[in-house]
Design a protein around this motif. Structure first.
Motif, PDB file in Angstrom:
ATOM      1  N   ASN A  67      61.532 104.768 197.945  1.00  0.00           N
ATOM      2  CA  ASN A  67      61.131 106.166 198.097  1.00  0.00           C
ATOM      3  C   ASN A  67      61.227 106.959 196.797  1.00  0.00           C
ATOM      4  O   ASN A  67      60.373 107.799 196.508  1.00  0.00           O
ATOM      5  CB  ASN A  67      61.962 106.841 199.191  1.00  0.00           C
ATOM      6  CG  ASN A  67      61.510 106.452 200.587  1.00  0.00           C
ATOM      7  OD1 ASN A  67      60.458 105.840 200.760  1.00  0.00           O
ATOM      8  ND2 ASN A  67      62.310 106.788 201.581  1.00  0.00           N
ATOM      9  N   ARG A  74      58.056 108.803 195.033  1.00  0.00           N
ATOM     10  CA  ARG A  74      57.994 110.225 194.672  1.00  0.00           C
ATOM     11  C   ARG A  74      57.553 110.395 193.221  1.00  0.00           C
ATOM     12  O   ARG A  74      56.750 111.255 192.895  1.00  0.00           O
ATOM     13  CB  ARG A  74      59.357 110.882 194.885  1.00  0.00           C
ATOM     14  CG  ARG A  74      59.652 111.234 196.318  1.00  0.00           C
ATOM     15  CD  ARG A  74      60.850 112.164 196.457  1.00  0.00           C
ATOM     16  NE  ARG A  74      60.886 112.726 197.799  1.00  0.00           N
ATOM     17  CZ  ARG A  74      61.511 112.162 198.823  1.00  0.00           C
ATOM     18  NH1 ARG A  74      62.141 111.004 198.646  1.00  0.00           N
ATOM     19  NH2 ARG A  74      61.486 112.727 200.013  1.00  0.00           N
ATOM     20  N   GLN A  75      58.092 109.570 192.331  1.00  0.00           N
ATOM     21  CA  GLN A  75      57.722 109.656 190.922  1.00  0.00           C
ATOM     22  C   GLN A  75      56.276 109.239 190.702  1.00  0.00           C
ATOM     23  O   GLN A  75      55.563 109.811 189.870  1.00  0.00           O
ATOM     24  CB  GLN A  75      58.648 108.765 190.096  1.00  0.00           C
ATOM     25  CG  GLN A  75      58.450 108.852 188.593  1.00  0.00           C
ATOM     26  CD  GLN A  75      58.830 110.215 188.040  1.00  0.00           C
ATOM     27  OE1 GLN A  75      59.906 110.716 188.311  1.00  0.00           O
ATOM     28  NE2 GLN A  75      57.947 110.832 187.274  1.00  0.00           N
ATOM     29  N   LYS A 123      53.769 109.807 192.425  1.00  0.00           N
ATOM     30  CA  LYS A 123      52.815 110.874 192.723  1.00  0.00           C
ATOM     31  C   LYS A 123      52.380 111.618 191.464  1.00  0.00           C
ATOM     32  O   LYS A 123      51.322 112.258 191.453  1.00  0.00           O
ATOM     33  CB  LYS A 123      53.438 111.873 193.698  1.00  0.00           C
ATOM     34  CG  LYS A 123      53.631 111.357 195.100  1.00  0.00           C
ATOM     35  CD  LYS A 123      54.146 112.439 196.036  1.00  0.00           C
ATOM     36  CE  LYS A 123      55.536 112.911 195.712  1.00  0.00           C
ATOM     37  NZ  LYS A 123      56.117 113.783 196.755  1.00  0.00           N
ATOM     38  N   ALA A 138      58.060 110.843 201.401  1.00  0.00           N
ATOM     39  CA  ALA A 138      58.219 110.603 199.965  1.00  0.00           C
ATOM     40  C   ALA A 138      56.928 110.861 199.211  1.00  0.00           C
ATOM     41  O   ALA A 138      56.946 111.280 198.048  1.00  0.00           O
ATOM     42  CB  ALA A 138      58.698 109.165 199.722  1.00  0.00           C
ATOM     43  N   GLU A 183      54.932 118.110 197.852  1.00  0.00           N
ATOM     44  CA  GLU A 183      56.109 118.958 198.040  1.00  0.00           C
ATOM     45  C   GLU A 183      56.013 120.272 197.279  1.00  0.00           C
ATOM     46  O   GLU A 183      56.981 121.034 197.221  1.00  0.00           O
ATOM     47  CB  GLU A 183      57.368 118.194 197.634  1.00  0.00           C
ATOM     48  CG  GLU A 183      57.600 116.941 198.458  1.00  0.00           C
ATOM     49  CD  GLU A 183      58.813 116.144 198.004  1.00  0.00           C
ATOM     50  OE1 GLU A 183      59.930 116.688 198.064  1.00  0.00           O
ATOM     51  OE2 GLU A 183      58.640 114.981 197.575  1.00  0.00           O
TER      52      GLU A 183
END
Length: 393
Positions: free
Chosen positions: A41, A45-46, A48, A88, A92
């Motif tokens: 996860n 996230r990175q 993205k 994830a 966001e």
């Protein structure tokens, strides 16, 4: 249109490719992962930052935590790892859907009385809970409908403690769409603007089983992972799928055509960090996975876990590679060169030269030691790993 095959030599990381991806992530490479659990996860996230096109084929065979409670209640695949990866990869930022993200990420109390927890879910269904009332009306009505579908079929005595609201919504969508995961995964992806594609590797309600080196057979992911029960005390010799009563032959569980297409479209294939058997190899068991991977001529890399993996008891690095290759070779054909299924092993430089050399000696696969871990931690530096994978695409 004409397809040609080329080979190129690159430096890792490739600064130009990383820069291009960061400036236009909507055009980023299609990095495909076979995974489950939460180990990936942070990297997701990175990632993205560099690509909105990553592909995540997730195991639905988890049998622990709140996923197990839903499985027992509704005889359905595990959805916890799917929800976790969706979150994830969600947008966001303030441009995304932060209110929906907060709702999907909310967990009920571990210690509150069941009556209080049921009342909290009922308040969401009625639109009176602060988390649901914060969601804009069109989406709010849709989410309430999915929760209503869950509530209409929830058995008496259902344990709401520590339940993920996102999991309950996924369960409601599964039940209201002919007991299929694909429609509700697609819907939830749109709701939180997921920067990638998340799918169950198969839409089946099955269990994982292992045969240990001492001959014992264990069925159930939570009995294997060492997280909710004592770790296994004999190395795993073989992983298989079970319907809960008997072992299934690989041909009994085919890879869906939609997932074969995703593999055929990938720019990079990654066997990522995570519990070796229950999070990674579990996704390689369905019939057709090995053939689909062998047919795709792109970089195919193994990024082994850092730290101690209870499932990899007695496994050196080359043994981990052997465990990955076993179901792929069984599916693609024993005469397939190992390099068609795995082109490189990329590990942290804390891995020994001898371990890397053994991988190359046994399989003819290059093994590279790179500075990838966070300082003094058994965790990968997510930025370094993301840039490495983008460079390969």
């Amino acid at each position: 249109m004409t397809d040609i095959r080329i080979e190129r030599e690159i430096s890792l990381p490739d600064a130009l490719r990383v820069s291009r991806a960061a400036s236009a992530p909507h055009l980023g490479p299609r990095v495909l992962f076979f995974s489950g659990g939460s180990a990936l996860n942070g990297i997701s996230r990175q990632l993205k930052t560099y690509t909105f096109n990553s592909i995540h084929l997730i195991t639905p065979f988890d049998s622990g935590g709140s996923s197990q409670i839903l499985r027992e209640a509704f005889d359905m695949p595990a959805v916890g790892d799917l929800r976790s990866r969706l979150m994830a990869l969600a947008d966001e930022t303030v441009l995304g859907q932060p209110d929906i993200y907060a709702l999907f990420s909310h967990r009920l109390s571990r210690t509150a009385p069941q009556e209080e927890l049921r009342a909290e879910v009922a308040a969401m269904i009625e639109g009176k809970h602060p988390l649901i009332s914060a969601v804009a009306k069109p989406m709010r009505m849709l989410i309430r409908t999915l929760l209503e579908s869950f509530a209409a079929e929830v058995p008496r005595g259902f344990d709401y403690r520590n339940a993920s609201i996102g999991n309950l919504i996924l369960a409601g969508g599964y039940l209201s769409n002919g007991r299929a995961l694909e429609p509700v995964l697609f819907l939830m992806s749109k709701m939180v603007d997921v920067r990638g594609t998340v799918r169950a590797v198969v839409d089946e309600t099955l269990q994982l089983g292992v045969e240990l080196s001492d001959g014992r057979v264990i069925v159930g992911q939570r009995q294997i992972s060492g997280k909710e029960s004592a770790p296994i005390d004999s190395p795993i010799a073989r992983l298989f799928l079970s319907d809960g009563t008997q072992e299934l032959a690989p041909g009994d569980v085919p890879l869906p055509k939609r997932n074969r297409r995703l593999i055929a479209q990938s720019d990079v294939i990654c066997y990522p960090p995570g519990s070796l058997y229950s999070s990674v190899i579990a996704n390689l068991l369905p019939a057709g996975v090995g053939k689909a991977i062998a047919a795709r001529h792109v970089p195919k890399v193994f990024l082994p876990s850092l730290g101690v993996d209870p499932e990899a008891l007695g496994h050196g690095l080359a043994d981990q590679v052997q465990a990955l290759m076993a179901p792929l070779l069984a599916d693609a054909g024993r005469k397939i060169p190992a390099g068609q299924l795995l082109t490189h092993v990329l590990c942290d430089r804390s891995q020994s030269d001898e371990a890397c050399a053994e991988v190359t000696a046994r399989f003819g696969i290059p093994c590279h030691r790179l500075p990838l871990r966070q300082t003094d931690q058994d965790k990968y530096d997510t930025r370094k790993v993301a840039e490495l994978l983008v460079s390969l695409g």
